[in-house]
Each structure stands twice: as C-alpha cells, then as structure tokens.
Scaffold this motif. Structure first.
Motif, PDB file in Angstrom:
ATOM      1  N   LYS A 125      25.857  45.939  -1.192  1.00 52.39           N
ATOM      2  CA  LYS A 125      24.867  45.071  -1.461  1.00 52.39           C
ATOM      3  C   LYS A 125      25.146  44.887  -3.072  1.00 52.39           C
ATOM      4  O   LYS A 125      25.283  45.790  -3.811  1.00 52.39           O
ATOM      5  N   ASP A 143      29.008  43.333   2.162  1.00 49.54           N
ATOM      6  CA  ASP A 143      28.043  43.099   3.247  1.00 49.54           C
ATOM      7  C   ASP A 143      27.055  42.047   2.735  1.00 49.54           C
ATOM      8  O   ASP A 143      26.558  41.175   3.590  1.00 49.54           O
ATOM      9  N   SER A 144      26.643  41.987   1.621  1.00 44.45           N
ATOM     10  CA  SER A 144      25.643  41.088   1.007  1.00 44.45           C
ATOM     11  C   SER A 144      26.165  40.933  -0.592  1.00 44.45           C
ATOM     12  O   SER A 144      25.995  41.813  -1.290  1.00 44.45           O
ATOM     13  N   ASP A 146      25.218  38.231  -3.911  1.00 43.40           N
ATOM     14  CA  ASP A 146      24.337  37.329  -4.566  1.00 43.40           C
ATOM     15  C   ASP A 146      24.872  37.303  -6.042  1.00 43.40           C
ATOM     16  O   ASP A 146      25.012  38.162  -6.858  1.00 43.40           O
ATOM     17  N   ASN A 163      27.183  37.193   4.151  1.00 48.89           N
ATOM     18  CA  ASN A 163      25.901  36.985   3.523  1.00 48.89           C
ATOM     19  C   ASN A 163      26.148  36.652   2.072  1.00 48.89           C
ATOM     20  O   ASN A 163      25.374  37.289   1.234  1.00 48.89           O
TER      21      ASN A 163
END
Length: 187
Positions: A125, A143-144, A146, A163
């Motif tokens: 992340k 995986d993730s 932002d 994601n």
C-alpha cells in the motif's frame, strides 16, 4: 543510465547509488528501526533481488533483509533512502535475497521514488502525492495506490498496479508490459 546484463551475472554501476552519508550493511539484518519522526520523502533503489513494502501498525519505518551484497538505509531530515544490490540475477523462485521495508499504515508522503534494476518489488500500500517509478527490468507490483502525480518509466519487465486512485499519469514503456486497474482522475 545503467547497463544491465540480463543473463547470468551482471555488473551494475552502483557507485552513483551509494554515498558516504548512510551506514552500509551486507549479509542479513533482523527487523531494525529506520526512521524517527515524520517521513515526507522516500527513495528506494534495488537491483537483482526481491523487495517487499509491507504495512506496519508501528508509527515508524522498519526494515530487514537476508543475503544481500550491499544495503544502505538511512534517514536524512524527513527523507529516507534505501539502496540494495545483489551480485547475481535471481530466478523468479529464488526467495533467498530479500529486503522488506515496513511502511506505517497511515503514512502519507510527498514524494516516493522506486527504482528497480532487476528482480522484483511488491508494494502492499502506498499513499503519496508524487510517485516516480522506474523499472529497467524485473517486475513491480502495487496492491493499493493512492497518488497525485505518477510517472512510470518502464524498459523491459512489468509494472502492475491495482486499486489505483491517481490524479495524473505520465508513462513511457519500452519492451515491457503495464497494467493499471483503478481510477485516473486527470490525464
């Protein structure tokens, strides 16, 4: 630019990676604290090994590694630097040369640079305003994600991001493959 030999042993010009500021390690190291206080920037450079970025509930960054030729990991101000090299190219199945970086779960950084020469990098992340990914060869998976602005430069190899929530992206792809699942708000 680096010159990567993709068969058998390869030479990598690492002198411009490593500097006199940080402590240099080799061999193996157990779970060790890397950061104190807020971290706003991270630079991670790896060649010929497996690198994992895992989430930790601890407030600080930690790291550990096994069977490495040369590792440098240090904090300077609110920036952390991790540089890791192994002598020979590994097989996909080779789990023996691995570095794990533990990133605080709620950490939001201004800038992250991920540079992969060969081998693999798996990121659980990441929450960052500016992300710069450079993959010469090897496989990088997130995986993730932002992120605000994302720049990806891919030679050979593979970049896979799941994601994803990104504002703007710039990508250049050579012989590699790229897969992004998620949302890109801007360009």
């Amino acid at each position: 630019g680096q010159n990567w030999e993709l068969e058998g042993n390869y030479d990598i010009e690492t002198e411009n990676w490593f500097d006199s500021e940080g402590e240099t390690y080799s061999g193996s190291l157990k779970y060790t604290k890397l950061s104190i206080g807020e971290v706003r920037q991270m630079v991670l450079q790896a060649a010929g090994c497996k690198v994992l970025l895992d989430v930790t509930e601890e407030p600080d960054f930690y790291f550990s590694f096994e069977n490495m030729k040369k590792v440098q990991a240090y904090q300077k101000g609110n920036s952390i630097f991790i540089k890791v090299v192994r002598d020979t190219l590994i097989d996909e199945e080779d789990e023996g040369n691995i570095l794990t970086l533990y990133v605080p779960a709620d950490c939001v950084m201004d800038t992250v640079e991920l540079e992969l020469g060969a081998g693999s990098m798996q990121v659980e992340k990441l929450n960052v305003q500016n992300l710069d990914i450079s993959v010469e060869a090897g496989k990088l998976t997130v995986d993730s994600l932002d992120a605000g602005d994302v720049t990806i430069s891919l030679g050979a190899g593979m970049v896979s991001i799941n994601n994803a929530s990104m504002q703007n992206t710039k990508m250049s792809v050579g012989a590699g493959s790229m897969s992004i699942n998620g949302r890109i708000a801007g360009n």
